[in-house]
Design an enzyme around this catalytic site. Sequence first.
Site, PDB file in Angstrom:
ATOM      1  N   SER A 113       0.749  -1.179   0.106  1.00 44.72           N
ATOM      2  CA  SER A 113       0.054  -0.052   0.112  1.00 44.72           C
ATOM      3  C   SER A 113       0.705   1.215   0.066  1.00 44.72           C
ATOM      4  O   SER A 113       2.047   1.143   0.524  1.00 44.72           O
ATOM      5  CB  SER A 113      -0.732   0.089   1.142  1.00 44.72           C
ATOM      6  N   TYR A 143      -1.079  -0.340  10.687  1.00 50.95           N
ATOM      7  CA  TYR A 143      -1.353  -0.593   9.223  1.00 50.95           C
ATOM      8  C   TYR A 143      -0.411  -0.204   8.477  1.00 50.95           C
ATOM      9  O   TYR A 143       0.097  -1.200   7.380  1.00 50.95           O
ATOM     10  CB  TYR A 143      -2.681  -0.030   8.798  1.00 50.95           C
TER      11      TYR A 143
HETATM   12  P1  NDP Z   1     -11.834  -6.058   1.316  1.00 48.85           P
HETATM   13  O1  NDP Z   1     -11.873  -5.804   2.781  1.00 48.85           O
HETATM   14  O2  NDP Z   1     -12.682  -5.727   0.208  1.00 48.85           O
HETATM   15  O3  NDP Z   1     -10.792  -7.420   0.945  1.00 48.85           O
HETATM   16  C1  NDP Z   1      -9.908  -7.911   1.978  1.00 48.85           C
HETATM   17  C2  NDP Z   1     -10.217  -9.560   1.908  1.00 48.85           C
HETATM   18  O4  NDP Z   1      -8.976  -9.910   2.636  1.00 48.85           O
HETATM   19  C3  NDP Z   1     -11.286 -10.260   1.908  1.00 48.85           C
HETATM   20  O5  NDP Z   1     -11.433 -11.052   0.872  1.00 48.85           O
HETATM   21  C4  NDP Z   1     -11.025 -10.820   3.234  1.00 48.85           C
HETATM   22  O6  NDP Z   1     -11.929 -12.240   3.293  1.00 48.85           O
HETATM   23  C5  NDP Z   1      -9.512 -11.127   3.197  1.00 48.85           C
HETATM   24  N1  NDP Z   1      -9.183 -11.352   4.726  1.00 48.85           N
HETATM   25  C6  NDP Z   1      -9.171 -10.554   5.439  1.00 48.85           C
HETATM   26  N2  NDP Z   1      -8.696 -10.976   6.691  1.00 48.85           N
HETATM   27  C7  NDP Z   1      -8.574 -12.505   6.444  1.00 48.85           C
HETATM   28  C8  NDP Z   1      -8.201 -13.468   7.205  1.00 48.85           C
HETATM   29  N3  NDP Z   1      -8.074 -13.452   8.466  1.00 48.85           N
HETATM   30  N4  NDP Z   1      -8.509 -14.694   6.848  1.00 48.85           N
HETATM   31  C9  NDP Z   1      -8.484 -14.704   5.370  1.00 48.85           C
HETATM   32  N5  NDP Z   1      -8.993 -13.659   4.448  1.00 48.85           N
HETATM   33  C10 NDP Z   1      -8.852 -12.462   5.135  1.00 48.85           C
HETATM   34  O7  NDP Z   1     -10.291  -5.084   1.047  1.00 48.85           O
HETATM   35  P2  NDP Z   1      -9.600  -4.606  -0.464  1.00 48.85           P
HETATM   36  O8  NDP Z   1      -9.760  -5.559  -1.483  1.00 48.85           O
HETATM   37  O9  NDP Z   1      -9.256  -3.206  -0.686  1.00 48.85           O
HETATM   38  O10 NDP Z   1      -7.867  -5.141   0.182  1.00 48.85           O
HETATM   39  C11 NDP Z   1      -7.231  -6.238  -0.326  1.00 48.85           C
HETATM   40  C12 NDP Z   1      -5.729  -5.982  -0.039  1.00 48.85           C
HETATM   41  O11 NDP Z   1      -5.306  -4.454  -0.460  1.00 48.85           O
HETATM   42  C13 NDP Z   1      -5.220  -5.547   1.535  1.00 48.85           C
HETATM   43  O12 NDP Z   1      -4.255  -6.327   1.772  1.00 48.85           O
HETATM   44  C14 NDP Z   1      -5.298  -4.275   1.631  1.00 48.85           C
HETATM   45  O13 NDP Z   1      -4.536  -3.911   2.676  1.00 48.85           O
HETATM   46  C15 NDP Z   1      -4.792  -3.781   0.173  1.00 48.85           C
HETATM   47  N6  NDP Z   1      -4.872  -2.329   0.018  1.00 48.85           N
HETATM   48  C16 NDP Z   1      -6.179  -1.799  -0.198  1.00 48.85           C
HETATM   49  C17 NDP Z   1      -6.535  -0.491  -0.620  1.00 48.85           C
HETATM   50  C18 NDP Z   1      -7.683   0.264  -0.527  1.00 48.85           C
HETATM   51  O14 NDP Z   1      -7.802   1.342  -0.860  1.00 48.85           O
HETATM   52  N7  NDP Z   1      -8.755  -0.333  -0.854  1.00 48.85           N
HETATM   53  C19 NDP Z   1      -5.291   0.397  -1.159  1.00 48.85           C
HETATM   54  C20 NDP Z   1      -4.056  -0.313  -0.674  1.00 48.85           C
HETATM   55  C21 NDP Z   1      -4.022  -1.424  -0.344  1.00 48.85           C
HETATM   56  P3  NDP Z   1     -12.642 -12.578   4.439  1.00 48.85           P
HETATM   57  O15 NDP Z   1     -13.200 -11.326   5.216  1.00 48.85           O
HETATM   58  O16 NDP Z   1     -13.746 -13.237   3.595  1.00 48.85           O
HETATM   59  O17 NDP Z   1     -11.778 -13.195   5.241  1.00 48.85           O
HETATM   60  C1  8X3 Z   2      -4.966   1.715   1.672  1.00 50.57           C
HETATM   61  C2  8X3 Z   2      -4.722   2.893   1.246  1.00 50.57           C
HETATM   62  O1  8X3 Z   2      -4.265   5.283   1.791  1.00 50.57           O
HETATM   63  O2  8X3 Z   2      -6.227   4.213   2.902  1.00 50.57           O
HETATM   64  O3  8X3 Z   2      -4.006   0.781   1.800  1.00 50.57           O
HETATM   65  O4  8X3 Z   2      -4.090   3.722   3.653  1.00 50.57           O
HETATM   66  S1  8X3 Z   2      -4.989   4.105   2.820  1.00 50.57           S
END
Ligand code: NDP
Ligand code: 8X3
Length: 250
Positions: A136, A149
């Site tokens: 991220s 985070y």
């Molecule tokens: P979502 O919340 O939509 O998806 C997160 C996913 O992670 C879900 O499928 C969830 O599945 C899974 N997950 C979380 N905890 C667990 C666990 N303990 N075991 C198994 N699976 C888990 O968020 P995003 O798609 O945005 O996030 C995906 C990745 O991208 C993350 O690593 C996030 O930090 C990163 N990210 C997101 C950004 C954004 O702005 N959206 C920007 C930069 C990075 P379930 O709950 O079914 O277990």
């Molecule tokens: C998620 C992006 O800017 O919300 O990783 O932290 S931010």
Amino acid sequence: MPRTLLVTGATSGFGAATVARFLQGGWRVIATGRRAERLQALVDAHGAERLHVAAFDIRDADAMRAALDALPEAFRGIDVLINNAGLALGTAPAQHADLAQWTQMIDTNVTALATLTHALLPTLIARRGAILNISSIAGSYPYPGGNVYGGTKAFVTQFSLGLRSDLHGTGVRVTSIEPGMAETEFTLVRTGGDQAASDTLYGGAAPMTAEDIAEQLWWVANLPPHLNINRLEIMPVSQSFAGFQVHRGG
Ligand code: NDP
Ligand code: 8X3
């Protein structure tokens, strides 16, 4: 022979869009997450011929191992690992943060990611595969309330670079994907289910979509085998940098 992807966190956001993109491109996909009903919905939408789903909490190393051991023969040759499962919890300053939330972020974003990578390295080396780690911008640029985070994502970025160094000569490619603001369930999770907060953050901001990120993952995974993208930082045009803060008055 289709190539095989394992993507974690496939029940929503980037992961679910990635499942769709790689299946559309003809790959076999292993999709994981905790919510079994969401994984079943993927099977209902895409069919089971090239999609295998496994429901487990990625923090549970035994469950992870069992899911890998139970992979059907056709899905055992994993070519690409996308370490995507992760979360942010809370936006409080460190001095007011909930320690349990910190632990959950570290266990999920750091420990589980490292554990799965370790388990799959022999396969990925044998197949001259690739690892795409979802980091991220929060790993590079601090912001108030980002504390643990951001720290977990800094680990993901640096771990990716370290893997690249260790895997020198193996043909395995490693990329740290570093997105900025994208509208998924991320903020809903971070705020404990506050849909209004999520809508306010993304409203009118033209954030990136899950499909935008899936498209970049598809691009990176399908580059010619002599090319490695080390780090890919991606933001919506609407998001940029702000300055340092200065406190006055003691
Ligand atoms: P979502 O919340 O939509 O998806 C997160 C996913 O992670 C879900 O499928 C969830 O599945 C899974 N997950 C979380 N905890 C667990 C666990 N303990 N075991 C198994 N699976 C888990 O968020 P995003 O798609 O945005 O996030 C995906 C990745 O991208 C993350 O690593 C996030 O930090 C990163 N990210 C997101 C950004 C954004 O702005 N959206 C920007 C930069 C990075 P379930 O709950 O079914 O277990
Ligand atoms: C998620 C992006 O800017 O919300 O990783 O932290 S931010």
